[in-house]
Design an enzyme around this catalytic site. Sequence first.
Site, mmCIF file in Angstrom:
data_model
loop_
_atom_site.group_PDB
_atom_site.id
_atom_site.type_symbol
_atom_site.label_atom_id
_atom_site.label_comp_id
_atom_site.label_asym_id
_atom_site.label_seq_id
_atom_site.Cartn_x
_atom_site.Cartn_y
_atom_site.Cartn_z
ATOM 1 N N LYS A 13 0.839 -1.221 0.000
ATOM 2 C CA LYS A 13 0.000 0.000 0.000
ATOM 3 C C LYS A 13 0.866 1.260 0.000
ATOM 4 O O LYS A 13 0.608 2.193 -0.751
ATOM 5 C CB LYS A 13 -0.921 0.035 1.235
ATOM 6 C CG LYS A 13 -1.886 -1.131 1.333
ATOM 7 C CD LYS A 13 -2.878 -0.945 2.460
ATOM 8 C CE LYS A 13 -2.248 -0.925 3.848
ATOM 9 N NZ LYS A 13 -1.727 -2.208 4.322
ATOM 10 N N ARG A 88 -10.151 0.907 8.620
ATOM 11 C CA ARG A 88 -9.688 -0.444 8.931
ATOM 12 C C ARG A 88 -10.788 -1.279 9.574
ATOM 13 O O ARG A 88 -10.571 -2.463 9.854
ATOM 14 C CB ARG A 88 -8.518 -0.332 9.909
ATOM 15 C CG ARG A 88 -7.209 -0.884 9.402
ATOM 16 C CD ARG A 88 -6.184 -0.613 10.476
ATOM 17 N NE ARG A 88 -4.957 -1.337 10.300
ATOM 18 C CZ ARG A 88 -3.881 -0.827 9.741
ATOM 19 N NH1 ARG A 88 -3.899 0.389 9.260
ATOM 20 N NH2 ARG A 88 -2.778 -1.532 9.670
ATOM 21 N N ARG A 127 11.786 -6.150 4.086
ATOM 22 C CA ARG A 127 11.736 -4.725 4.413
ATOM 23 C C ARG A 127 12.614 -4.422 5.629
ATOM 24 O O ARG A 127 13.376 -3.463 5.627
ATOM 25 C CB ARG A 127 10.273 -4.335 4.706
ATOM 26 C CG ARG A 127 10.087 -2.894 5.077
ATOM 27 C CD ARG A 127 8.648 -2.462 4.919
ATOM 28 N NE ARG A 127 7.833 -2.776 6.086
ATOM 29 C CZ ARG A 127 6.494 -2.681 6.111
ATOM 30 N NH1 ARG A 127 5.843 -2.316 5.039
ATOM 31 N NH2 ARG A 127 5.814 -2.963 7.193
ATOM 32 N N ARG A 139 10.450 -0.636 12.725
ATOM 33 C CA ARG A 139 9.168 -0.489 13.409
ATOM 34 C C ARG A 139 9.041 -1.539 14.505
ATOM 35 O O ARG A 139 9.374 -2.705 14.306
ATOM 36 C CB ARG A 139 8.037 -0.699 12.392
ATOM 37 C CG ARG A 139 7.674 0.535 11.631
ATOM 38 C CD ARG A 139 6.706 0.236 10.518
ATOM 39 N NE ARG A 139 5.500 -0.496 10.945
ATOM 40 C CZ ARG A 139 4.417 -0.627 10.174
ATOM 41 N NH1 ARG A 139 4.391 -0.090 8.970
ATOM 42 N NH2 ARG A 139 3.374 -1.294 10.602
ATOM 43 N N ARG A 150 -1.196 -8.704 13.604
ATOM 44 C CA ARG A 150 -1.674 -7.691 12.643
ATOM 45 C C ARG A 150 -2.491 -8.354 11.534
ATOM 46 O O ARG A 150 -3.504 -7.828 11.082
ATOM 47 C CB ARG A 150 -0.483 -6.928 12.050
ATOM 48 C CG ARG A 150 0.079 -5.874 13.018
ATOM 49 C CD ARG A 150 1.502 -5.491 12.704
ATOM 50 N NE ARG A 150 1.692 -4.886 11.398
ATOM 51 C CZ ARG A 150 2.872 -4.779 10.792
ATOM 52 N NH1 ARG A 150 3.972 -5.234 11.373
ATOM 53 N NH2 ARG A 150 2.955 -4.204 9.620
HETATM 54 P P1 ADP Z 1 0.473 -2.050 8.283
HETATM 55 O O1 ADP Z 1 1.870 -2.113 7.752
HETATM 56 O O2 ADP Z 1 0.130 -3.205 9.177
HETATM 57 O O3 ADP Z 1 -0.529 -1.774 7.221
HETATM 58 P P2 ADP Z 1 0.171 0.629 9.490
HETATM 59 O O4 ADP Z 1 1.431 1.378 9.430
HETATM 60 O O5 ADP Z 1 -0.939 1.024 8.596
HETATM 61 O O6 ADP Z 1 0.529 -0.899 9.356
HETATM 62 O O7 ADP Z 1 -0.399 0.657 10.996
HETATM 63 C C1 ADP Z 1 0.395 0.264 12.101
HETATM 64 C C2 ADP Z 1 -0.486 0.107 13.342
HETATM 65 O O8 ADP Z 1 -1.126 1.354 13.620
HETATM 66 C C3 ADP Z 1 -1.615 -0.894 13.219
HETATM 67 O O9 ADP Z 1 -1.201 -2.216 13.496
HETATM 68 C C4 ADP Z 1 -2.588 -0.347 14.257
HETATM 69 O O10 ADP Z 1 -2.202 -0.681 15.573
HETATM 70 C C5 ADP Z 1 -2.450 1.154 14.099
HETATM 71 N N1 ADP Z 1 -3.399 1.699 13.112
HETATM 72 C C6 ADP Z 1 -3.090 2.296 11.929
HETATM 73 N N2 ADP Z 1 -4.198 2.669 11.274
HETATM 74 C C7 ADP Z 1 -5.234 2.309 12.044
HETATM 75 C C8 ADP Z 1 -6.643 2.403 11.909
HETATM 76 N N3 ADP Z 1 -7.208 2.956 10.826
HETATM 77 N N4 ADP Z 1 -7.411 1.907 12.910
HETATM 78 C C9 ADP Z 1 -6.869 1.362 14.006
HETATM 79 N N5 ADP Z 1 -5.557 1.219 14.191
HETATM 80 C C10 ADP Z 1 -4.735 1.683 13.230
#
Ligand code: ADP
Length: 258
Positions: A13, A88, A127, A139, A150
């Site tokens: 993404k 989400r 990554r 991270r 996740r």
């Molecule tokens: P990923 O690489 O899993 O897509 P993100 O960088 O989008 O990860 O998000 C990292 C973390 O931030 C998620 O695992 C969650 O804990 C939190 N998070 C991000 N966006 C949301 C959202 N829209 N709703 C709830 N939690 C979120």
Amino acid sequence: MRLILLGPPGAGKGTQAQRLITKHGIVQLSTGDMLRAAVAAGTPVGLRAKSIMERGELVPDEVVVAIIADRIGQSDAKRGFVLDGFPRTVPQAEALDRLLAERGLKLDAVIELKVDEGILLRRIEKRVAEMTARGETIRADDNPGVLKERLSAYRAQTAPLADYYSQKGMLKSVDGMAPIDEVTATIGRHLGPEAGSRMGPRAPQGPKSRQAWAKPRKTSKRAASRASARQKRSVAKKRKNKPGKAKSRTRRRLTRAR
Ligand code: ADP
């Protein structure tokens, strides 16, 4: 242009969002990045989100909805945005619908990147290795244990959004296992030729004004001859009104020349 990128962690993404913002001159709104920034800055939201994120669970809906409500109202988001990591959950999607409706805005498309779960762990390991090689901070949630959490959060809470948007006729599914450039090209095709490149100012809406915008104004022969006749009439009128002055000026010039 307003888009949502949907897909599990490691689906690509972020990579596609970067390409979309460059191509369309829009901004990327990543709730993950915003939350990580809040954690790093130690804001109240950050303090609340930190341990939840470290466990790989989802931050409460009202927290992320408030962040997005504020962010889409900022001036750099006026041209459009690509949402990465939001919504989400179904309640987040419903809240987004309300936020956009209040502002009279519409989503253009929801792009779902489909990938085999089996390769996600490998992608994230890659990554981490690349980031380590560049000396970047890893991270806290990029490790096999948290990734499992996740992924299960994605399956249970986020995957139902594909149905939510498919019922609205907005879902465009893309094979996220294809090479990066191919994924980009497929997304481009889904968005259609009108969304082909970064455009200048928007054309005025409505069929008539759109025509006027597209074609430079041409003067027809009839209009040109009418304009020239008008000009001739006005010159003659001026002469008629001030004949003495015009004649005497010419006469004076002639006299001086002699
Ligand atoms: P990923 O690489 O899993 O897509 P993100 O960088 O989008 O990860 O998000 C990292 C973390 O931030 C998620 O695992 C969650 O804990 C939190 N998070 C991000 N966006 C949301 C959202 N829209 N709703 C709830 N939690 C979120």
